[in-house]
Scaffold this active site. Structure first.
Site, PDB file in Angstrom:
ATOM      1  N   GLY A   1      31.127   6.996  -8.308  1.00  0.00           N
ATOM      2  CA  GLY A   1      31.106   7.055  -6.864  1.00  0.00           C
ATOM      3  C   GLY A   1      31.923   5.946  -6.232  1.00  0.00           C
ATOM      4  O   GLY A   1      32.891   5.437  -6.814  1.00  0.00           O
TER       5      GLY A   1
ATOM      6  N   GLY B   1      31.250   2.758  -5.629  1.00  0.00           N
ATOM      7  CA  GLY B   1      31.251   1.487  -6.361  1.00  0.00           C
ATOM      8  C   GLY B   1      32.115   1.536  -7.599  1.00  0.00           C
ATOM      9  O   GLY B   1      32.873   0.597  -7.889  1.00  0.00           O
TER      10      GLY B   1
ATOM     11  N   ASP C   1      26.064  12.559  -2.885  1.00  0.00           N
ATOM     12  CA  ASP C   1      26.080  12.221  -1.460  1.00  0.00           C
ATOM     13  C   ASP C   1      27.346  12.696  -0.739  1.00  0.00           C
ATOM     14  O   ASP C   1      27.376  12.709   0.490  1.00  0.00           O
ATOM     15  CB  ASP C   1      25.947  10.708  -1.268  1.00  0.00           C
ATOM     16  CG  ASP C   1      24.580  10.189  -1.668  1.00  0.00           C
ATOM     17  OD1 ASP C   1      23.625  10.992  -1.694  1.00  0.00           O
ATOM     18  OD2 ASP C   1      24.462   8.988  -1.966  1.00  0.00           O
TER      19      ASP C   1
ATOM     20  N   HIS D   1      21.782   7.619   1.319  1.00  0.00           N
ATOM     21  CA  HIS D   1      21.411   6.303   1.833  1.00  0.00           C
ATOM     22  C   HIS D   1      22.262   5.900   3.036  1.00  0.00           C
ATOM     23  O   HIS D   1      21.752   5.365   4.016  1.00  0.00           O
ATOM     24  CB  HIS D   1      21.550   5.259   0.726  1.00  0.00           C
ATOM     25  CG  HIS D   1      21.139   3.884   1.135  1.00  0.00           C
ATOM     26  ND1 HIS D   1      19.857   3.584   1.525  1.00  0.00           N
ATOM     27  CD2 HIS D   1      21.840   2.736   1.246  1.00  0.00           C
ATOM     28  CE1 HIS D   1      19.789   2.302   1.856  1.00  0.00           C
ATOM     29  NE2 HIS D   1      20.972   1.767   1.698  1.00  0.00           N
TER      30      HIS D   1
END
Length: 364
Positions: A119, A121, A144, A188
């Site tokens: 993702g 990161g 996400d 998130h």
């Protein structure tokens, strides 16, 4: 006879949270790299931790057999962030030592390039490693769907199907018991999953991180539904959703407030709704179920397509790129594009308007 390839030998790893389609992507990269270009492949275990600890092995055709439909990742994963400072009391090696260890392993394994599947990161770490002199190619995965540079990530469609099915099932329970049921989905920082699943499942209220909610607005909407004879409601909430009160807090105070009030947003919203309306309200947190299990057909296709494109980039020596779905084509963007960014749901997105048009309350 294999086609000519600039890259002769590369390493591949998966990092961050697991996600449906990872194995399909691994298969796409590796089969194309082996069969079309004759490359040698080294599988790195457990994300960047495997590079630090030199935990790797060569991958062959038999390692890729039967993994297209398999959930999880055959390489294992971790949330190791080599560029993040460690706690002083932690016995783990420091950042500079981690990066040095990665460079040493890269060299020792004789790699021409490193392929990273992950993702925000993971791709950001990949970009930082490219600035340290390593050749890196990234693949975007996350349920996400919040990576800048690609129109969609693999894993999102599978999670959407699971989330929608859960909402469908909760409708019957909510109706049977004349309750309000709050279901919490992942997301998130970005509300793509909550928005899509909420619209697909007919959520009566959808709460996203991008739109701070006012509990009075939600309460009025639910009471209006009850007065019109609709004795139940389903509220879909992304895990990062926040109230207008929370939105005015700084990050530290917001974290403290959340820790003191409820274990997660679904329970917090459920308690607020019950207090505001007097309606019997229950909370359900779908949790890791959303990113487990076999990938959907759509994610298998996308993961395979992104994987084979990565093999083409390897063959051409086009390093420092992240493969991406761009419109109806598979292309690539500079690996710097997703660095430190989040692809949020635009407030003028057509799906938000569609949700409002069919009577869905967005909490604002």
């Amino acid at each position: 006879m294999a086609n000519y390839s600039v890259t002769k030998r590369f390493g591949i790893l998966t990092a961050g949270g697991d996600c449906p389609g990872l194995n399909a992507a691994i298969r796409g990269v590796c089969r194309a790299a082996q069969d079309r270009y004759g490359m040698q492949i080294v599988g790195i275990a457990n994300g960047f931790r495997g590079l630090i600890n030199e935990d790797a092995k060569e991958l062959h055709t038999e390692d890729l057999t039967g993994i297209l439909t398999l959930g999880g990742t055959i390489l294992g994963s971790s949330r190791e962030k080599p560029f993040a400072p460690t706690d002083k009391d932690d016995l783990a090696i420091e950042v500079s030592d981690k990066v040095s260890a990665i460079k040493e392993t890269y060299s020792k394994l004789g790699l021409d390039c490193l392929v990273v599947l992950g993702g925000n990161g993971t791709n950001t770490t990949g970009y930082k490693l490219s600035r340290e002199g390593l050749n890196v190619i990234g693949l975007p995965k996350t349920i996400d769907n919040d990576i800048v540079g690609t129109d969609r990530t693999f894993g999102f469609h599978s999670a959407l199907m699971i989330g929608t099915e859960a909402i469908d099932r909760l409708h019957s329970t909510a109706q049977s018991h004349s309750r309000v049921i709050v279901i919490e989905l992942m997301g998130h920082k970005a509300g793509w999953l909550g928005l899509h699943a909420g619209v697909a499942g007919g959520g009566d209220v959808i709460l996203l991180p991008e739109l701070p909610y006012d509990i009075r607005v939600i309460g009025n909407h639910l009471k209006k539904r009850a007065k019109s004879g609709k004795t139940f409601s389903v509220v879909v909430v992304a895990e990062g959703a926040m109230s207008t009160k929370e939105a005015d807090m700084d990050k530290k105070d917001r974290k403290k407030y959340r820790t003191e009030t409820a274990p997660s947003v679904a329970y917090r919203v459920a308690a607020e709704i019950q207090e505001e309306t007097g309606m019997e309200t229950r909370a359900t947190v779908l949790g890791y179920v959303q990113r487990g299990g076999i990938p959907s057909a759509s994610d298998r296709v996308l993961a395979t397509s992104l994987g084979t494109k990565a093999a083409d980039l390897l063959a051409q020596g086009q390093y420092g790129r992240m493969v991406a779905l761009l419109g109806n084509d598979i292309g690539s963007v500079d690996l710097s594009v997703p660095e430190g960014k989040v692809k949020n749901v635009p407030l003028d997105h057509y799906m938000i308007d569609s949700a409002r048009a069919v009577g869905t309350c967005m909490g604002d």
